[in-house]
Design a protein around this motif. Structure first.
Motif, short mmCIF file in Angstrom:
data_model
loop_
_atom_site.label_atom_id
_atom_site.label_comp_id
_atom_site.label_asym_id
_atom_site.label_seq_id
_atom_site.Cartn_x
_atom_site.Cartn_y
_atom_site.Cartn_z
N ARG A 1 23.24 31.36 45.13
CA ARG A 1 22.02 31.14 45.26
C ARG A 1 21.57 30.14 46.29
NH1 ARG A 1 19.71 29.03 39.48
NH2 ARG A 1 20.31 26.86 39.64
N GLN A 2 20.65 30.12 46.95
CA GLN A 2 20.30 28.96 47.89
C GLN A 2 18.59 29.03 47.52
OE1 GLN A 2 21.30 29.66 51.94
NE2 GLN A 2 21.25 27.70 52.35
N ARG A 13 23.47 26.36 49.58
CA ARG A 13 24.09 27.43 48.83
C ARG A 13 24.91 27.28 48.01
NH1 ARG A 13 25.55 33.17 51.69
NH2 ARG A 13 23.85 32.33 52.76
N GLU A 14 24.71 27.60 46.64
CA GLU A 14 25.56 27.31 45.40
C GLU A 14 25.96 28.14 44.63
OE1 GLU A 14 23.46 24.61 42.93
OE2 GLU A 14 21.96 26.02 42.24
N VAL A 32 17.07 32.46 46.68
CA VAL A 32 17.50 33.78 47.06
C VAL A 32 19.09 33.88 46.41
CG1 VAL A 32 18.28 35.45 49.13
CG2 VAL A 32 16.51 33.64 49.32
N TYR A 33 19.32 34.89 45.79
CA TYR A 33 20.50 35.08 45.23
C TYR A 33 21.34 36.24 46.05
CZ TYR A 33 19.06 32.64 41.00
OH TYR A 33 18.55 31.67 40.32
N THR A 76 18.55 38.72 47.55
CA THR A 76 17.63 39.16 46.91
C THR A 76 16.68 37.99 46.38
OG1 THR A 76 16.79 40.57 45.15
CG2 THR A 76 18.74 39.54 44.49
N GLN A 77 15.59 37.99 46.42
CA GLN A 77 14.53 36.80 46.18
C GLN A 77 14.36 36.85 44.61
OE1 GLN A 77 13.38 33.97 48.10
NE2 GLN A 77 12.82 33.22 46.30
N VAL A 78 14.39 35.61 44.09
CA VAL A 78 13.98 35.47 42.59
C VAL A 78 13.09 34.27 42.55
CG1 VAL A 78 14.68 34.60 40.37
CG2 VAL A 78 16.20 36.36 41.60
#
Length: 122
Positions: A37-38, A44-45, A92-93, A116-118
């Motif tokens: 995710r970022q 990004r992690e 964002v995942y 995909t946005q969370v």
């Protein structure tokens, strides 16, 4: 290989979402899969990864106890069940694939999917 992520959305804190990532183009069952995710302004992690068989999983500390990764090799799909979501999970995942879980977990996947946005509201 192509990776198609879905399932993101807007949820209130404490809620749940399930992300899915469908793979095509190569033998899905032979490779490790993972989620990264970022968040805005951050790097990004790694979030979670799963071995080709599903027998081994790995989670970032931030995900332990709240997120569960799984895969269905018959459907070429990997999932991320996210419970007890917090505003800091907003990002964002991205799903990704790699040769093995260790390499993937260290941030070196071979292929990235689209994100995909969370969004988790407080």
């Amino acid at each position: 290989v192509q990776l198609q992520a879905s399932g993101g959305g807007l949820v209130q804190a404490g809620g749940s979402l399930r992300l899915s990532c469908a793979a095509s183009g190569r033998t899905f069952s032979s490779y490790a899969m993972g989620w990264f995710r970022q968040a805005p302004g951050k790097e990004r992690e790694f979030v979670s990864g799963i071995s080709w068989s599903g027998g081994s999983t790995h989670y970032a500390d931030s995900a332990k106890g709240r997120f569960t990764i799984s895969r269905n090799n018959a459907k070429n799909t990997v999932y991320l069940q996210m419970n007890s979501l917090k505003p800091e999970d907003t990002a964002v995942y991205y799903c990704a694939t790699g040769q093995d879980l260790v390499t993937l977990s260290n941030g070196y996947p071979e292929v990235w999917g689209q994100g995909t946005q969370v969004t988790v509201s407080s």
